[in-house]
Write an enzyme that holds these catalytic residues in place. Structure first.
Site, PDB file in Angstrom:
ATOM      1  N   GLU A   1      61.900  90.343  53.429  1.00 56.00           N
ATOM      2  CA  GLU A   1      60.445  90.268  53.192  1.00 56.00           C
ATOM      3  C   GLU A   1      60.072  90.919  51.861  1.00 56.00           C
ATOM      4  O   GLU A   1      59.156  90.460  51.185  1.00 56.00           O
ATOM      5  CB  GLU A   1      59.667  90.904  54.355  1.00 56.00           C
TER       6      GLU A   1
ATOM      7  N   GLU B   1      61.528  81.186  49.472  1.00 60.10           N
ATOM      8  CA  GLU B   1      62.672  81.553  50.295  1.00 60.10           C
ATOM      9  C   GLU B   1      63.863  81.886  49.383  1.00 60.10           C
ATOM     10  O   GLU B   1      64.706  82.709  49.736  1.00 60.10           O
ATOM     11  CB  GLU B   1      62.993  80.388  51.246  1.00 60.10           C
TER      12      GLU B   1
HETATM   13 ZN   LIG Z   1      61.517  84.085  54.376  1.00 58.93          ZN
END
Ligand SMILES: [Zn+2]
Length: 499
Positions: free
Chosen positions: A264, A292
């Site tokens: 995160e 991502e």
């Molecule tokens: Zn993620």
């Protein structure tokens, strides 16, 4: 209207939309963290009104006229304004193409379906969920036509999350993974059991200290970032001055939260690194795959790196003296990089993770092109798990019902998880050309890596399409080989652990 007036209207529109988003994000963050359990009703009324206002602010003839006028003189606009106009026009056209009644019916369906999915998973009852998924697939096939009438339906759905991504690109990536990775898994069979320290008790209080340490190590400024505790970890950004991450602490699995915080924080760094100029505009966003890419770069390429883990080892011993008693850096490396084909995606290791996604990718592609019926889904799911991972779920709850994505209507989303990992491997390859990565990781010195990402990726938001951004940053188009090679190397490292 004069150009200056048009640009002023463009700026005002974006700031106002951003303000609504800010308010809705605050409510969402509150609901996920400290709002009491019985607070949903009032919240959903408030959110409904804010949503409606934000929709009306954007979807109207006045806005359409401003955007069209700006677009008619696009050659004379600076790149940021031209790109803002382009993105907003695209969004407006798309929102206009979906008939309102269909959109409302779909929103209701998804609301209901998530509830039905939760119950079906609990009761291991796929047939109860089946009619809802059938309707979601029907809707998604229709929506694909509204999103991009000229594209193949599944490509159109993919592009909702990653622009310009296509089945051709993904087929290439996944077939390479299937050919190289699946046979390699034979090499990690019969590993010794997980060492005890991995599941030894580590107090939540101490784990919170580890989170603070990791966020500091990754360069998250405490004046502009914060952490909270939720059921599932996520990142939420208001703007570059206020980014929140969350984690979930398990007393008997400290590595779980450790990797959530690293992941995160990777997302958070992206948001914190977006330039001042794009704040409050449509450019202050990133593609799902590239986002991502940042989190996976830190989680996979940094967090699982043997040198980095050796560096981290003394800190873990200091924080968890009992659990880590007598555990060497080498033992930590081996335990953190254990490879075990399993049934559940969220518990998968770095190497088998893409195979979980490959199963979902193939199935949703076939559901959208009509070659797989929803009623045959559980059987097809189990068969692919057997082929790729060598395991077969004994229940649908552990199989096809395990993820919430399809119940939420997110078809075309799963592949971005693997795409992100592949972007991460390619970015790291480019970073290695200019920085001594091994040496930096072994000293826990992450700032030069983050600086490189800020300069080449973070600052731009979505000024460029993700494929253009990757090309500009690495000097190459998408090269999936870097990722496949990286995973093969992890298998190699792992097999050295128990020789
Ligand atoms: Zn993620």
């Amino acid at each position: 209207m004069q150009r200056m007036q048009l640009l002023a209207a463009l700026k005002k529109l974006q700031l106002e939309r951003h303000a609504y988003q800010h308010a809705m994000n605050s409510i969402e963050f509150d609901s996920e963290t400290i709002a009491p359990r019985g607070s949903a009703e009032g919240r959903s009324v408030a959110l409904g009104i804010l949503n409606q206002k934000s929709y009306e602010l954007f979807v109207n003839d006045e806005v359409r006229a401003v955007l069209n006028e700006l677009w008619s003189c696009k050659e004379e606009l600076e790149l940021p304004e031209r790109r803002q106009t382009e993105l907003l026009r695209e969004e407006l056209e798309k929102m206009t193409r979906i008939p309102k009644e269909e959109y409302v019916a779909y929103s209701q369906l998804v609301n209901e379906a998530t509830e039905k999915w939760r119950n079906a998973k609990e009761a291991n009852d796929f047939p109860a969920f089946r009619p809802y998924l059938e309707r979601i697939v029907d809707f998604q096939r229709r929506f694909a036509g509204y999103y991009a009438p000229k594209k193949k339906p599944y490509d159109a759905l993919l592009n909702e999350y990653e622009k310009n991504l296509s089945v051709d690109t993904l087929d290439g990536l996944f077939s390479m993974l299937r050919e190289k990775l699946v046979p390699l898994l034979e090499r990690v069979k019969g590993q010794p059991p997980e060492p005890a320290f991995v599941s030894a008790r580590c107090s939540v209080d101490r784990q919170r200290k580890l989170s603070a340490y990791l966020m500091g190590l990754m360069g998250l400024d405490p004046a502009h970032s914060a952490i909270a505790e939720t059921e599932h970890p996520f990142t939420l950004a208001f703007n570059k001055c206020d980014v929140r991450i969350t984690t979930h602490y398990h007393e008997n699995a400290f590595l779980s939260s450790m990797y959530s915080v690293i992941h995160e924080s990777g997302h958070a760094l992206y948001e914190l690194g977006m330039s001042d100029e794009i704040q409050g505009t449509a450019l202050c966003e990133a593609s799902t795959g590239m986002h991502e890419g940042q989190s996976r770069l830190y989680e996979n390429m940094v967090g699982h790196d043997p040198g980095f883990l050796r560096f981290l080892s003394p800190k873990l011993s200091e924080l968890f003296p009992e659990a880590m008693k007598g555990v060497s850096g080498e033992e930590l490396v081996c335990a953190a990089n254990r490879i075990v084909p399993s049934l559940l995606r969220t518990e998968a290791d770095e190497v088998t993770y893409p195979l979980h996604i490959m199963v979902r990718y193939e199935l949703e592609k076939r559901m959208i092109d009509g070659t797989l019926m929803v009623k045959d889904l559980p059987e097809a799911w189990n068969e692919l798990y057997r082929q790729y991972l060598g395991v077969t779920p004994s229940t649908d709850a552990q199989g096809v019902l395990q993820d919430t994505h399809w119940a939420c209507g997110m078809i075309g989303y799963f592949p971005t998880y693997v795409l992100g990992s592949a972007y991460a491997a390619q970015l790291m390859q480019a970073i290695r050309r200019v920085l001594p990565v091994e040496e930096l990781l072994s000293k826990g010195s992450l700032a030069p890596i983050t600086d490189w990402l800020r300069e080449h990726i973070h600052q731009y938001g979505c000024l460029y399409e993700p494929d253009q951004l990757l090309q500009r940053a690495t000097g190459e188009g998408f090269v999936p080989e870097y990722y496949v090679r990286h995973l093969c190397q992890r298998v190699e490292e792992r097999s050295n652990c128990y020789q």
